[in-house]
Design an enzyme around this catalytic site. Structure first.
Site, PDB file in Angstrom:
ATOM      1  N   ARG A 156      -3.123  21.263 -15.771  1.00  0.00           N
ATOM      2  CA  ARG A 156      -1.741  20.325 -15.645  1.00  0.00           C
ATOM      3  C   ARG A 156      -2.171  20.390 -17.281  1.00  0.00           C
ATOM      4  O   ARG A 156      -1.343  19.870 -18.181  1.00  0.00           O
ATOM      5  CB  ARG A 156      -2.365  19.259 -14.731  1.00  0.00           C
ATOM      6  CG  ARG A 156      -0.821  18.614 -15.276  1.00  0.00           C
ATOM      7  CD  ARG A 156      -0.660  17.670 -13.840  1.00  0.00           C
ATOM      8  NE  ARG A 156       0.303  16.661 -14.769  1.00  0.00           N
ATOM      9  CZ  ARG A 156       0.933  16.164 -13.309  1.00  0.00           C
ATOM     10  NH1 ARG A 156       0.702  16.259 -11.812  1.00  0.00           N
ATOM     11  NH2 ARG A 156       2.148  14.918 -13.823  1.00  0.00           N
ATOM     12  N   ARG A 194       0.865  -1.169   0.320  1.00  0.00           N
ATOM     13  CA  ARG A 194       0.324  -0.022   0.053  1.00  0.00           C
ATOM     14  C   ARG A 194       0.563   1.311   0.117  1.00  0.00           C
ATOM     15  O   ARG A 194       0.738   2.278   0.235  1.00  0.00           O
ATOM     16  CB  ARG A 194      -1.089   0.135   1.138  1.00  0.00           C
ATOM     17  CG  ARG A 194      -2.613  -1.149   1.533  1.00  0.00           C
ATOM     18  CD  ARG A 194      -2.871  -0.737   1.993  1.00  0.00           C
ATOM     19  NE  ARG A 194      -4.275  -1.638   1.930  1.00  0.00           N
ATOM     20  CZ  ARG A 194      -4.100  -2.409   2.958  1.00  0.00           C
ATOM     21  NH1 ARG A 194      -3.693  -2.588   3.887  1.00  0.00           N
ATOM     22  NH2 ARG A 194      -5.364  -3.857   3.225  1.00  0.00           N
ATOM     23  N   LYS A 238       3.141  11.693 -11.923  1.00  0.00           N
ATOM     24  CA  LYS A 238       2.168  10.787 -12.589  1.00  0.00           C
ATOM     25  C   LYS A 238       3.285   9.399 -12.852  1.00  0.00           C
ATOM     26  O   LYS A 238       4.002   8.989 -13.141  1.00  0.00           O
ATOM     27  CB  LYS A 238       2.240  10.998 -14.133  1.00  0.00           C
ATOM     28  CG  LYS A 238       1.220  12.068 -13.982  1.00  0.00           C
ATOM     29  CD  LYS A 238       0.570  12.262 -15.518  1.00  0.00           C
ATOM     30  CE  LYS A 238      -0.518  13.219 -16.113  1.00  0.00           C
ATOM     31  NZ  LYS A 238      -0.768  13.892 -17.244  1.00  0.00           N
ATOM     32  N   HIS A 252       1.684  11.917 -29.988  1.00  0.00           N
ATOM     33  CA  HIS A 252       1.544   9.910 -29.303  1.00  0.00           C
ATOM     34  C   HIS A 252       0.423   9.669 -30.728  1.00  0.00           C
ATOM     35  O   HIS A 252       1.130   8.223 -30.487  1.00  0.00           O
ATOM     36  CB  HIS A 252       0.083  10.309 -28.376  1.00  0.00           C
ATOM     37  CG  HIS A 252       0.202  10.336 -26.933  1.00  0.00           C
ATOM     38  ND1 HIS A 252      -0.002  10.819 -25.904  1.00  0.00           N
ATOM     39  CD2 HIS A 252       2.182  10.578 -26.643  1.00  0.00           C
ATOM     40  CE1 HIS A 252       0.984  10.833 -24.647  1.00  0.00           C
ATOM     41  NE2 HIS A 252       1.783  10.786 -25.372  1.00  0.00           N
ATOM     42  N   HIS A 307       9.665   9.825 -28.818  1.00  0.00           N
ATOM     43  CA  HIS A 307       8.968  10.433 -27.966  1.00  0.00           C
ATOM     44  C   HIS A 307       9.100  11.797 -28.409  1.00  0.00           C
ATOM     45  O   HIS A 307       8.576  12.930 -28.902  1.00  0.00           O
ATOM     46  CB  HIS A 307       8.901  10.407 -26.556  1.00  0.00           C
ATOM     47  CG  HIS A 307       7.751  11.450 -25.457  1.00  0.00           C
ATOM     48  ND1 HIS A 307       6.470  10.354 -26.514  1.00  0.00           N
ATOM     49  CD2 HIS A 307       7.882  12.533 -25.234  1.00  0.00           C
ATOM     50  CE1 HIS A 307       5.547  11.903 -25.173  1.00  0.00           C
ATOM     51  NE2 HIS A 307       6.194  12.578 -24.733  1.00  0.00           N
ATOM     52  N   GLU A 365      10.734  18.506 -25.087  1.00  0.00           N
ATOM     53  CA  GLU A 365       9.969  18.823 -23.732  1.00  0.00           C
ATOM     54  C   GLU A 365      10.736  20.603 -23.108  1.00  0.00           C
ATOM     55  O   GLU A 365       9.696  21.151 -22.640  1.00  0.00           O
ATOM     56  CB  GLU A 365       9.964  17.788 -22.806  1.00  0.00           C
ATOM     57  CG  GLU A 365       9.682  16.376 -23.248  1.00  0.00           C
ATOM     58  CD  GLU A 365       7.672  16.512 -23.297  1.00  0.00           C
ATOM     59  OE1 GLU A 365       7.261  17.079 -23.194  1.00  0.00           O
ATOM     60  OE2 GLU A 365       7.242  15.354 -24.186  1.00  0.00           O
ATOM     61  N   GLU A 401      -4.647  16.984 -12.714  1.00  0.00           N
ATOM     62  CA  GLU A 401      -5.278  17.650 -14.173  1.00  0.00           C
ATOM     63  C   GLU A 401      -6.247  17.499 -14.362  1.00  0.00           C
ATOM     64  O   GLU A 401      -6.689  17.096 -15.548  1.00  0.00           O
ATOM     65  CB  GLU A 401      -4.357  16.467 -14.919  1.00  0.00           C
ATOM     66  CG  GLU A 401      -4.458  16.552 -16.570  1.00  0.00           C
ATOM     67  CD  GLU A 401      -3.269  15.890 -17.357  1.00  0.00           C
ATOM     68  OE1 GLU A 401      -2.528  15.555 -17.097  1.00  0.00           O
ATOM     69  OE2 GLU A 401      -4.405  15.417 -18.494  1.00  0.00           O
ATOM     70  N   HIS A 449       0.689  16.980 -27.758  1.00  0.00           N
ATOM     71  CA  HIS A 449       1.500  15.537 -27.243  1.00  0.00           C
ATOM     72  C   HIS A 449      -0.266  14.758 -28.083  1.00  0.00           C
ATOM     73  O   HIS A 449       0.151  13.164 -28.014  1.00  0.00           O
ATOM     74  CB  HIS A 449       1.090  15.405 -26.046  1.00  0.00           C
ATOM     75  CG  HIS A 449       2.733  15.839 -25.250  1.00  0.00           C
ATOM     76  ND1 HIS A 449       2.953  17.027 -25.585  1.00  0.00           N
ATOM     77  CD2 HIS A 449       3.360  14.781 -24.736  1.00  0.00           C
ATOM     78  CE1 HIS A 449       4.615  16.131 -24.996  1.00  0.00           C
ATOM     79  NE2 HIS A 449       4.088  14.957 -24.737  1.00  0.00           N
ATOM     80  N   ASN A 466       0.341  18.555 -22.073  1.00  0.00           N
ATOM     81  CA  ASN A 466       0.358  18.149 -23.058  1.00  0.00           C
ATOM     82  C   ASN A 466       0.255  18.974 -24.702  1.00  0.00           C
ATOM     83  O   ASN A 466      -0.086  17.689 -25.390  1.00  0.00           O
ATOM     84  CB  ASN A 466      -1.208  17.128 -23.087  1.00  0.00           C
ATOM     85  CG  ASN A 466      -1.207  16.453 -22.057  1.00  0.00           C
ATOM     86  OD1 ASN A 466       0.031  16.821 -21.622  1.00  0.00           O
ATOM     87  ND2 ASN A 466      -2.401  16.214 -21.304  1.00  0.00           N
ATOM     88  N   LYS A 473       7.402  23.701 -14.551  1.00  0.00           N
ATOM     89  CA  LYS A 473       6.754  21.755 -15.010  1.00  0.00           C
ATOM     90  C   LYS A 473       6.046  21.938 -13.000  1.00  0.00           C
ATOM     91  O   LYS A 473       4.368  21.711 -12.575  1.00  0.00           O
ATOM     92  CB  LYS A 473       7.005  20.948 -14.497  1.00  0.00           C
ATOM     93  CG  LYS A 473       6.252  19.254 -14.460  1.00  0.00           C
ATOM     94  CD  LYS A 473       6.759  17.981 -15.517  1.00  0.00           C
ATOM     95  CE  LYS A 473       5.301  17.016 -15.295  1.00  0.00           C
ATOM     96  NZ  LYS A 473       6.055  15.904 -15.829  1.00  0.00           N
TER      97      LYS A 473
END
Ligand code: GLY
Length: 341
Positions: free
Chosen positions: A227, A107, A129, A238, A248, A171, A223, A234, A231, A213
């Protein structure tokens, strides 16, 4: 050494940037377990060999629940307990997996990251994330839990392949475009030095990226709104990455240029601003256009949409250094993608 402090209601993370690893590793108070990318262990064996470690196999195809399960079992074998410090070591892929394992095993155990790629240092390892892919869908399973530290040792970047290093610059450019015009100016002036990994420039670039960031994540960790601007580039990026076998950052660079062109089509950005975006990416050696099949791109965006409900939330530039998020229904998106590609 530079420091950025990230604090959210759920946790706090100290981000350190510099050449710090050999001294910092000795300061770890308890006997940690490293969860380390297999290539990083081979490349930096002397640094990490003294520690207990479990290996994260390199490559996107291993970013799965099967890998997570195998790591849980190894942690059981090592008789770790809830107080054991877990340290994820590697690029974004390894820290995503390590963060998910550490924050769910028993946990949740204490964890931090040693980030070894530019992409990881400026983006993936920051913001909490964690997660893995499912059935080819990126980051479908995961959580948001902050590591207690992220160490960005700049000397580790020297062993990256140039293409991988340059991919991380996409980025970095993104932060200038969405948030910080002076940073964009700095990147335009200093790109050559950044490509040569000159220490003072690299330090400024990684620290500023981490600070931007952090600023965004502190305002909207989950998000729900702000946030999403991270992206930028992206949505199409993606979709490109899924089929083209590009890195990427390369896909994001093309995605950012297309998003800038869409911003222009929507009257939000001038043609000369779009040129400026393109020139900056080109100066880093990033691709700015690719031969794309619009139907394939559209279908890939649709698949990605599975994560986000009916509309696609497209991040656009409203002038440089500023963004606007437009929810675009799928039928409209289809004609947009056909216009852009
Ligand atoms: N990489 C985007 C985010 O962390 O929100």
């Amino acid at each position: 050494m530079h420091q950025v402090q990230l604090t959210t209601p759920a946790g706090a993370c100290e981000i350190l940037v510099g050449e710090l690893l050999s001294s910092r590793l000795q300061m770890l108070e308890q006997e940690p377990v490293l969860m380390i990318d297999e290539n990083v262990l081979v490349q930096h064996h002397d640094l990490f060999e003294p520690f207990r470690s479990v290996i994260i196999p390199s490559g996107e195809s291993y970013k799965t629940l099967q890998t997570v399960e195998a790591l849980y079992r190894e942690l059981v074998t090592l008789e770790t307990d809830r107080s054991t410090l877990m340290v994820g070591v590697g690029g974004g892929l390894a820290t995503d997996v390590a963060g998910f394992v550490a924050s769910t095993f028993l946990r949740g155990t204490p964890f931090g990251f040693i980030s070894t790629t530019l992409l990881g240092q400026v983006d993936a390892s920051i913001g909490g994330k964690n997660g893995v892919n499912l059935d080819g869908y990126k980051n479908m399973v995961g959580n948001i839990r902050q590591p207690s530290f992220v160490w960005c040792d700049l000397s580790l970047l020297g062993t990256l392949e140039n293409r991988e290093y340059v991919s991380g610059i996409a980025e970095v450019i993104k932060y200038g475009l969405i948030w910080d015009i002076p940073f964009m100016d700095f990147l335009e002036e200093s790109m050559e030095a950044l490509l040569k990994q000159e220490l003072s420039v690299l330090e400024h670039v990684v620290t500023t990226s981490a600070a931007i960031k952090t600023d965004v994540v502190q305002k909207d960790e989950k998000e729900s709104d702000l946030r999403k601007i991270l992206n930028f580039g992206h949505t199409i990026g993606h979709a490109i990455e899924r089929h083209k076998g590009v890195l990427h950052g390369e896909a994001v660079a093309v995605g950012m240029v297309l998003a800038a062109r869409l911003s222009h089509l929507q009257g939000l950005l001038t043609a000369s601003e779009v040129d400026r975006v393109e020139r900056l990416a080109l100066s880093a050696g990033l691709p700015v256009r690719m031969k794309l099949d619009p139907e394939e791109i559209y279908q890939n965006i649709r698949k990605d949409k599975k994560k986000s409900g009916e509309d696609v939330h497209f991040v656009l530039l409203k002038g440089l250094g500023n963004t606007i998020i437009r929810p675009i229904p799928l039928p409209e998106l289809k004609s947009i993608v056909y216009d852009l590609c």
